[in-house]
Design a protein around this motif. Structure first.
Motif, short mmCIF file in Angstrom:
data_model
loop_
_atom_site.label_atom_id
_atom_site.label_comp_id
_atom_site.label_asym_id
_atom_site.label_seq_id
_atom_site.Cartn_x
_atom_site.Cartn_y
_atom_site.Cartn_z
N HIS A 132 6.64 7.08 -8.01
CA HIS A 132 6.01 5.87 -7.03
C HIS A 132 4.65 6.34 -7.22
CE1 HIS A 132 5.81 2.79 -3.94
NE2 HIS A 132 5.12 3.48 -3.52
N GLU B 49 -0.95 -3.20 -7.74
CA GLU B 49 -0.35 -3.13 -6.23
C GLU B 49 1.07 -2.70 -6.40
OE1 GLU B 49 -1.39 -3.45 -3.07
OE2 GLU B 49 -3.61 -3.32 -4.04
N THR B 50 1.53 -1.66 -5.70
CA THR B 50 2.92 -1.23 -5.61
C THR B 50 3.46 -1.58 -4.33
OG1 THR B 50 2.39 0.89 -5.16
CG2 THR B 50 2.82 0.63 -7.24
N GLY B 51 4.79 -1.58 -4.32
CA GLY B 51 5.35 -2.10 -3.04
C GLY B 51 5.54 -1.01 -2.13
N ASP B 52 5.88 -1.33 -0.70
CA ASP B 52 5.69 -0.29 0.12
C ASP B 52 6.92 0.63 -0.29
OD1 ASP B 52 5.44 1.14 2.44
OD2 ASP B 52 6.68 -0.11 3.68
N ILE B 53 6.70 1.84 0.08
CA ILE B 53 7.39 3.25 -0.36
C ILE B 53 8.94 3.09 0.47
CG2 ILE B 53 6.16 4.96 1.23
CD1 ILE B 53 8.10 5.89 -2.16
N THR B 54 8.65 2.65 1.62
CA THR B 54 9.64 2.31 2.66
C THR B 54 10.84 1.55 1.95
OG1 THR B 54 8.27 2.69 4.30
CG2 THR B 54 10.45 2.38 4.89
N GLU B 55 10.28 0.45 1.49
CA GLU B 55 10.97 -0.75 0.89
C GLU B 55 11.89 -0.17 -0.31
OE1 GLU B 55 12.39 -4.11 1.33
OE2 GLU B 55 10.96 -3.46 2.48
N THR B 56 11.02 0.58 -1.31
CA THR B 56 11.76 1.13 -2.45
C THR B 56 12.76 1.91 -2.15
OG1 THR B 56 9.41 1.22 -3.36
CG2 THR B 56 11.09 2.28 -4.44
#
Lengths: 166, 279
Positions: B219, B30-37
């Motif tokens: 990502h 599970e990767t974090g939200d791209i917006t958050e990154t």
């Protein structure tokens, strides 16, 4: 602040960059630039020297070429000068020799006349002595001979008489 | 075919097959939200690092590391290389001389007056931008205050670092104006009031865009083949060179402009005009 702009961090970045800039200036930029300038000055000096030498060499070359062109004339001039000097010298030597010869002859003449005079003077005296001696001899020689002849004759007559007596 | 080449080829093929199998069969984490990154990459709100008690962005730690690397390198060069410089330079000497000469010539060409300080400044700024941008390639890891691992990016991808360099460049330009023209020099520099903002945000934008593109590429696992070579290495190298050139060129151009001595206006007196007319 919007966009997370933080004045303290900006100042930290500035401080960090100042350290970097100062270190780079004193450790790299200045020494390398100084070295490059020294090398530039060195090569400029070398170029100046070689240009000077080149101009000198060209001048010498021109001078030698000129000398080479004038060499025949110069040799001829030197030769005639040498001949002239030789002639003058020979004349001088001949003059000196003639003077010396004259002096020698003069001296010889003087010596000869002095010797002649001396001989003549010596010969007169000698003749006079000889004449005296001859006269004396002549005079004395004839007397003793007669005397001797008388004695001999006397002796012979004595001996003859004695033999006859016997 | 040589034996070593055969072994190398078979090992490479085996690794590639293993990687493909892994990609196909392993469930992606599970990767974090791209917006958050992206937001983190820009604002660094969640990845502050402790620097002697001060919470700082990862960019500042990168800047300190770059300074340490460059200073150590400079010290070593000063002690071991510079005293052995020769009239006929070797490869390393030639590299150093080319670098110094490049910045010195740039300063002299763009600013014919008072360029000694400018040359030293753009040499330092250029070296800093170039080396710090290349630091992205190493991808050093650091621990944040929150205890998470943070990758150290380029210091100039941090807005504070970019503002610092932009403002400093503007101040250097102003110093050139003051040194030559005094108060008029300040006026000439202030005329370009947008310069510090444009310089800072140009640097920030250029380096941040590189970072964001790299983040974006990494990502998604599907983009992790071949593309990082171009995006990660070539783009980083390219924008290291380009941003270095742009900042030093702009600084030296504006410095040259404000440090140009004023031309004295010749007052035409009536007597002078009459004399000229008589001639």
């Amino acid at each position: 602040m919007p966009l997370n702009i933080d004045w303290r961090q900006i100042l930290l970045h500035l401080f960090n960059f100042c350290i970097l800039a100062l270190a780079l200036y004193f450790l790299l930029y200045k020494p390398v630039k100084n070295f490059m300038e020294k090398r530039k000055a060195h090569y400029e000096e070398e170029a100046e020297k070689s240009a000077k030498l080149k101009s000198e060499a060209e001048e010498m070359k021109k001078e030698y070429a000129e000398k080479l062109n004038n060499a025949d004339a110069e040799i001829e001039a030197k030769r005639s000068e040498a001949l002239h000097e030789l002639h003058v010298y020979r004349e001088k030597l001949v003059g000196e020799a003639e003077t010396e010869a004259g002096q020698i002859v003069e001296k010889a003449k003087k010596d000869a006349s002095r010797e002649r005079k001396k001989i003549i003077d010596g010969a007169g005296k000698e003749i006079a002595d000889m004449v005296g001696a001859a006269t004396e001899k002549l005079v004395l020689g004839s007397t003793s001979d007669a005397y001797d002849a008388f004695l001999n004759a006397a002796e012979k007559s004595i001996e003859k008489e004695e033999n006859e007596i016997k | 075919m040589k034996k070593s080449a055969l072994i190398f080829t078979s090992v490479t093929v085996c690794i590639m097959v293993a990687l493909l199998l892994g990609i196909i069969f392993i469930e992606p984490a599970e990767t974090g939200d791209i917006t958050e990154t992206m937001k983190d990459a820009v604002l660094h709100e969640n990845d502050k690092i402790d620097f002697f008690g001060l919470p700082v962005n990862p960019g500042f730690i990168s800047a300190v590391i770059v300074t340490a690397i460059v200073v150590v390198f400079a010290v070593l060069v000063r002690i071991f290389a510079i005293p052995r410089f020769k009239l006929k330079p070797g490869k390393f000497q030639l590299l150093l001389e080319t670098m110094v000469d490049f910045f010195d010539s740039l300063a002299k060409q763009n600013s014919p007056h008072k360029n000694g300080f400018l040359g030293a400044y753009i040499f330092a700024a250029g070296t800093y931008i170039f080396v710090s941008t290349l630091l992205e390639l190493i991808g050093l890891q650091w621990t944040s205050i929150a205890g998470e691992s943070v990758t150290l990016g380029a210091p100039l991808a941090d807005i504070n670092g970019a503002i610092a360099l932009g403002v400093l460049s503007y101040l250097v330009i102003m110093s050139g104006g003051i040194a030559t023209n005094g108060f008029v020099g300040v006026g000439r520099t202030l005329k370009e009031f947008s310069l510090p903002i444009s310089m800072s945000f140009r640097l920030f934008g250029a380096l941040l865009s590189g970072l964001l593109v790299t983040e974006l590429v990494y990502h998604f696992i599907a983009l992790s083949f071949v593309l990082p070579v171009i995006v990660g290495v070539l783009f980083t190298l390219l924008h290291a060179v380009i941003q270095t050139y742009v900042l030093v060129m702009l600084t030296s151009l504006f410095y040259g402009e404000v440090s140009e001595p004023r031309k004295k206006k010749i007052k035409k007196s009536k007597r002078g005009l009459n004399a000229a007319a008589a001639k």
